[in-house]
Write a protein that holds these residues in place. Structure first.
Motif, PDB file in Angstrom:
ATOM      1  N   TRP A  79       0.834  -1.196   0.000  1.00 18.27           N
ATOM      2  CA  TRP A  79       0.000   0.000   0.000  1.00 18.27           C
ATOM      3  C   TRP A  79       0.874   1.254   0.000  1.00 18.27           C
ATOM      4  O   TRP A  79       0.600   2.217  -0.720  1.00 18.27           O
ATOM      5  N   ILE A  80       1.949   1.251   0.789  1.00 16.10           N
ATOM      6  CA  ILE A  80       2.881   2.389   0.810  1.00 16.10           C
ATOM      7  C   ILE A  80       3.505   2.582  -0.569  1.00 16.10           C
ATOM      8  O   ILE A  80       3.595   3.709  -1.066  1.00 16.10           O
ATOM      9  N   ASP A  81       3.934   1.499  -1.195  1.00 16.25           N
ATOM     10  CA  ASP A  81       4.535   1.592  -2.531  1.00 16.25           C
ATOM     11  C   ASP A  81       3.545   2.158  -3.543  1.00 16.25           C
ATOM     12  O   ASP A  81       3.908   2.977  -4.392  1.00 16.25           O
ATOM     13  N   GLN A  82       2.288   1.745  -3.466  1.00 17.41           N
ATOM     14  CA  GLN A  82       1.257   2.290  -4.344  1.00 17.41           C
ATOM     15  C   GLN A  82       1.070   3.787  -4.097  1.00 17.41           C
ATOM     16  O   GLN A  82       0.916   4.571  -5.032  1.00 17.41           O
ATOM     17  N   GLU A  83       1.097   4.184  -2.831  1.00 19.01           N
ATOM     18  CA  GLU A  83       0.935   5.591  -2.475  1.00 19.01           C
ATOM     19  C   GLU A  83       2.107   6.414  -3.002  1.00 19.01           C
ATOM     20  O   GLU A  83       1.919   7.510  -3.520  1.00 19.01           O
ATOM     21  N   LYS A  84       3.320   5.893  -2.894  1.00 20.38           N
ATOM     22  CA  LYS A  84       4.491   6.604  -3.399  1.00 20.38           C
ATOM     23  C   LYS A  84       4.387   6.796  -4.914  1.00 20.38           C
ATOM     24  O   LYS A  84       4.712   7.873  -5.428  1.00 20.38           O
ATOM     25  N   CYS A  85       3.897   5.796  -5.619  1.00 16.84           N
ATOM     26  CA  CYS A  85       3.694   5.932  -7.070  1.00 16.84           C
ATOM     27  C   CYS A  85       2.631   6.981  -7.368  1.00 16.84           C
ATOM     28  O   CYS A  85       2.786   7.785  -8.289  1.00 16.84           O
ATOM     29  N   ARG A  86       1.562   7.001  -6.569  1.00 16.77           N
ATOM     30  CA  ARG A  86       0.500   7.988  -6.757  1.00 16.77           C
ATOM     31  C   ARG A  86       1.039   9.401  -6.529  1.00 16.77           C
ATOM     32  O   ARG A  86       0.741  10.323  -7.297  1.00 16.77           O
ATOM     33  N   ILE A  87       1.853   9.572  -5.505  1.00 18.36           N
ATOM     34  CA  ILE A  87       2.433  10.883  -5.198  1.00 18.36           C
ATOM     35  C   ILE A  87       3.328  11.339  -6.350  1.00 18.36           C
ATOM     36  O   ILE A  87       3.275  12.488  -6.780  1.00 18.36           O
ATOM     37  N   ARG A  88       4.160  10.422  -6.868  1.00 24.08           N
ATOM     38  CA  ARG A  88       5.045  10.761  -7.994  1.00 24.08           C
ATOM     39  C   ARG A  88       4.243  11.173  -9.219  1.00 24.08           C
ATOM     40  O   ARG A  88       4.562  12.154  -9.880  1.00 24.08           O
ATOM     41  N   ARG A  89       3.188  10.418  -9.531  1.00 22.64           N
ATOM     42  CA  ARG A  89       2.340  10.744 -10.683  1.00 22.64           C
ATOM     43  C   ARG A  89       1.706  12.116 -10.505  1.00 22.64           C
ATOM     44  O   ARG A  89       1.650  12.912 -11.439  1.00 22.64           O
ATOM     45  N   SER A  90       1.246  12.395  -9.315  1.00 19.64           N
ATOM     46  CA  SER A  90       0.616  13.686  -9.031  1.00 19.64           C
ATOM     47  C   SER A  90       1.605  14.827  -9.216  1.00 19.64           C
ATOM     48  O   SER A  90       1.270  15.854  -9.813  1.00 19.64           O
ATOM     49  N   ARG A  91       2.829  14.645  -8.748  1.00 17.45           N
ATOM     50  CA  ARG A  91       3.855  15.679  -8.910  1.00 17.45           C
ATOM     51  C   ARG A  91       4.191  15.888 -10.383  1.00 17.45           C
ATOM     52  O   ARG A  91       4.377  17.016 -10.826  1.00 17.45           O
ATOM     53  N   MET A  92       4.270  14.809 -11.138  1.00 20.31           N
ATOM     54  CA  MET A  92       4.590  14.919 -12.566  1.00 20.31           C
ATOM     55  C   MET A  92       3.468  15.633 -13.305  1.00 20.31           C
ATOM     56  O   MET A  92       3.725  16.442 -14.194  1.00 20.31           O
ATOM     57  N   GLN A  93       2.224  15.345 -12.943  1.00 21.37           N
ATOM     58  CA  GLN A  93       1.105  16.012 -13.586  1.00 21.37           C
ATOM     59  C   GLN A  93       1.111  17.503 -13.294  1.00 21.37           C
ATOM     60  O   GLN A  93       0.844  18.311 -14.174  1.00 21.37           O
ATOM     61  N   LYS A  94       1.464  17.881 -12.063  1.00 21.23           N
ATOM     62  CA  LYS A  94       1.546  19.301 -11.718  1.00 21.23           C
ATOM     63  C   LYS A  94       2.643  19.986 -12.509  1.00 21.23           C
ATOM     64  O   LYS A  94       2.474  21.103 -12.970  1.00 21.23           O
TER      65      LYS A  94
END
Length: 98
Positions: A79-94
């Motif tokens: 779950w933590i690894d999934q969250e880290k990927c989500r955070i990275r994707r969000s930063r890239m989109q911004k």
């Protein structure tokens, strides 16, 4: 209920046991705030039985800032690894929209 034990022997280890919920994050942050800057910090999560989304996000941020997560149960680690990927994707989109 969350139980927190602190030990130090070259590194500071917080052994967390039980259920970690949103209301426990502030308590853990207060404990981290009084530690010596630059000190290696470790969360031993072996006996953590339940977490929620806020805790997973908090743990992902802690790990990204250098806190080591030891003995993390597999379901929490995934779950933590999934969250880290989500955070990275969000930063890239911004970045891409700026």
């Amino acid at each position: 209920m969350l139980r927190i034990e602190r030990s130090a022997n070259g590194e500071v280890v917080f052994t967390l046991s039980g259920r970690m919920q949103t209301e426990n994050i502030g308590q853990v942050q207060q404990l981290l705030a009084v530690e010596t800057p630059g000190q290696q910090l470790v969360f031993n999560l072996r006996d953590v039985t339940l977490v929620n989304q806020d805790v997973v996000t908090f743990l992902a941020h802690c790990e990204a800032s250098g806190i080591k997560l030891e003995n993390c149960p597999l379901h929490i680690r995934n779950w933590i690894d999934q969250e880290k990927c989500r955070i990275r994707r969000s930063r890239m989109q911004k970045r891409n929209t700026n």
